[in-house]
Design an enzyme around this catalytic site. Structure first.
Site, short mmCIF file in Angstrom:
data_model
loop_
_atom_site.label_atom_id
_atom_site.label_comp_id
_atom_site.label_asym_id
_atom_site.label_seq_id
_atom_site.Cartn_x
_atom_site.Cartn_y
_atom_site.Cartn_z
N LYS A 165 40.75 8.56 -15.05
CA LYS A 165 39.31 8.41 -14.88
C LYS A 165 38.72 7.83 -16.17
CE LYS A 165 39.30 9.34 -10.82
NZ LYS A 165 38.84 8.35 -9.85
N LYS A 265 39.11 5.46 1.87
CA LYS A 265 38.82 6.89 1.94
C LYS A 265 38.32 7.20 3.35
CE LYS A 265 37.75 7.81 -2.88
NZ LYS A 265 38.23 6.62 -3.59
MG MG Z 1 38.75 4.92 -6.93
#
Ligand code: MG
Length: 368
Positions: A165, A265
């Site tokens: 991240k 997703k």
């Molecule tokens: Mg991503």
């Protein structure tokens, strides 16, 4: 067969690491997940799960999922849960947008179709490809050396693919990428996911600084056009995620050669039916995928496993086992990671049974 009841439970999912941090200082410590049940007149019940990554990641929030179910639920009562395309057309006609709201109902209906046919969802979604699905581990944003330690720690647990991240201060992000790559073997895969966090010039600085490393760059900037500009200024393999939320932009991205991999997703797209549609198109167009969701517990992890396991292996880049990030397990029968991989269940439907003592009382109840 017809749907006679839509209901939901609310489950809190605290994190093993205490918090999960990503671009722009965004952080979550307890995820708010919704378990959606669909009940039929024949006694079959299917389950789905929807868990936004807080209210500030995608345009979705947990209470909005439950509120949306109260709005949408009455429109699907009486429909046959096995007629998935028909069901999705009805949901789209009754409620514009709000893919997270539709996701739980759609997944639960795939669970019902599986239980009714006696087949695992992955078989119905196209077939089981290979023995198991390779997983990545998301590495929460903390100082560079600590992130590298976490990469090494999770590598010990069998993971060989990692998603860092980044999307914070670009100079610190360069150090994060260099430090993480240094603890990996040449065959391990590293993705630097900025989650829209860099401006265009910052992103170009970062990709230039790490151009000598084996690293993928994921969703550097907020808009599609900014990402495309970065893509055209780097030779590093490139992943698009947040901006790919439907077929229109996917087709444009294919035409523009805007990415090498796309991150799908389930709840960003509106459920397994739409994820299957986009997944199948990506396979036809030769685009590999990360197959996952925004977050979730055991039921989401099972849905991811069935979607990923029904995708031809050469097009599966990675998936993740969200149930291992949480301290709470909300269902029995979900996939458990082994050596950095997971398998879709061989039992009918999703293969999960929610735990009554964990999922608590019904908080949404729509019936005839
Ligand atoms: Mg991503």
């Amino acid at each position: 067969m017809k749907i006679v009841r839509i209901f939901a439970h609310r489950v809190q999912l605290p994190l093993v690491e205490g918090s999960y941090n990503w671009s722009g200082g965004k952080s979550v410590s307890v995820l708010d997940s919704t378990i959606v049940g669909v009940e039929t007149d024949q006694g079959l019940v299917g389950y789905g799960e929807v868990c936004p990554l807080g209210p500030f990641y995608l345009p979705a929030f947990a209470e909005g999922v439950r509120s949306g179910l109260r709005e949408l639920g009455p429109h699907v009562l009486g429909m046959d849960p096995r007629e998935l395309n028909k069901l999705n057309l009805r949901m789209d006609a009754a409620l514009k947008g709000h893919p997270h709201v539709k996701t739980g109902i759609d997944i639960a209906c795939w669970d019902i179709l599986g239980k009714w046919t006696g087949l695992p969802a992955c078989v119905l979604l196209g077939g089981r490809f290979g023995e198991s699905v390779q997983l990545y581990r998301a590495i929460s944003q903390i100082p560079p050396d600590e992130m590298a330690s976490n990469v090494a720690h999770y590598r010990q647990q069998g993971y060989t693919r990692f998603q860092l991240k980044v999307g914070g201060d670009p100079d610190e992000d360069i150090r994060r990428i260099v430090a993480a790559r240094a603890v990996l073997m040449p065959t391990d895969r590293l993705v630097a996911d900025a989650n829209t966090g860099w401006t265009q010039h910052e992103a170009i600085r970062v990709v230039n600084a790490v151009r000598h490393l084996d690293v993928y760059i994921e969703q550097p900037c907020l808009t599609y056009d900014e990402c495309l500009a970065v893509r055209r200024n780097t030779s590093l393999p490139f992943v698009l995620d947040e901006t790919i939320d439907g077929l229109d932009v996917l087709l444009r991205a294919k035409q523009d050669r805007a990415m090498d991999i796309v991150n799908l997703k389930i709840s960003k797209l509106g459920g397994l039916t739409k994820s299957k549609q986009v997944r199948d198109l990506c396979v036809s167009m030769g685009i590999a995928m990360t197959l996952e969701d925004s977050w979730g517990g055991d039921i989401t992890t099972a849905a991811i496993a069935h979607l990923a396991h029904s995708t031809p292996e050469q097009f599966r880049f990675t998936s993740t086992d969200f149930n291992s990030y949480n301290t709470v397990s909300n269902a029995d029968g979900a996939p458990r990671r082994e050596h950095g991989r997971m398998r879709a269940s061989e039992t009918p439907g999703l293969g999960v049974v929610p735990k009554p003592d964990v999922i608590g009382p019904i908080v949404v109840d729509v019936h005839e």
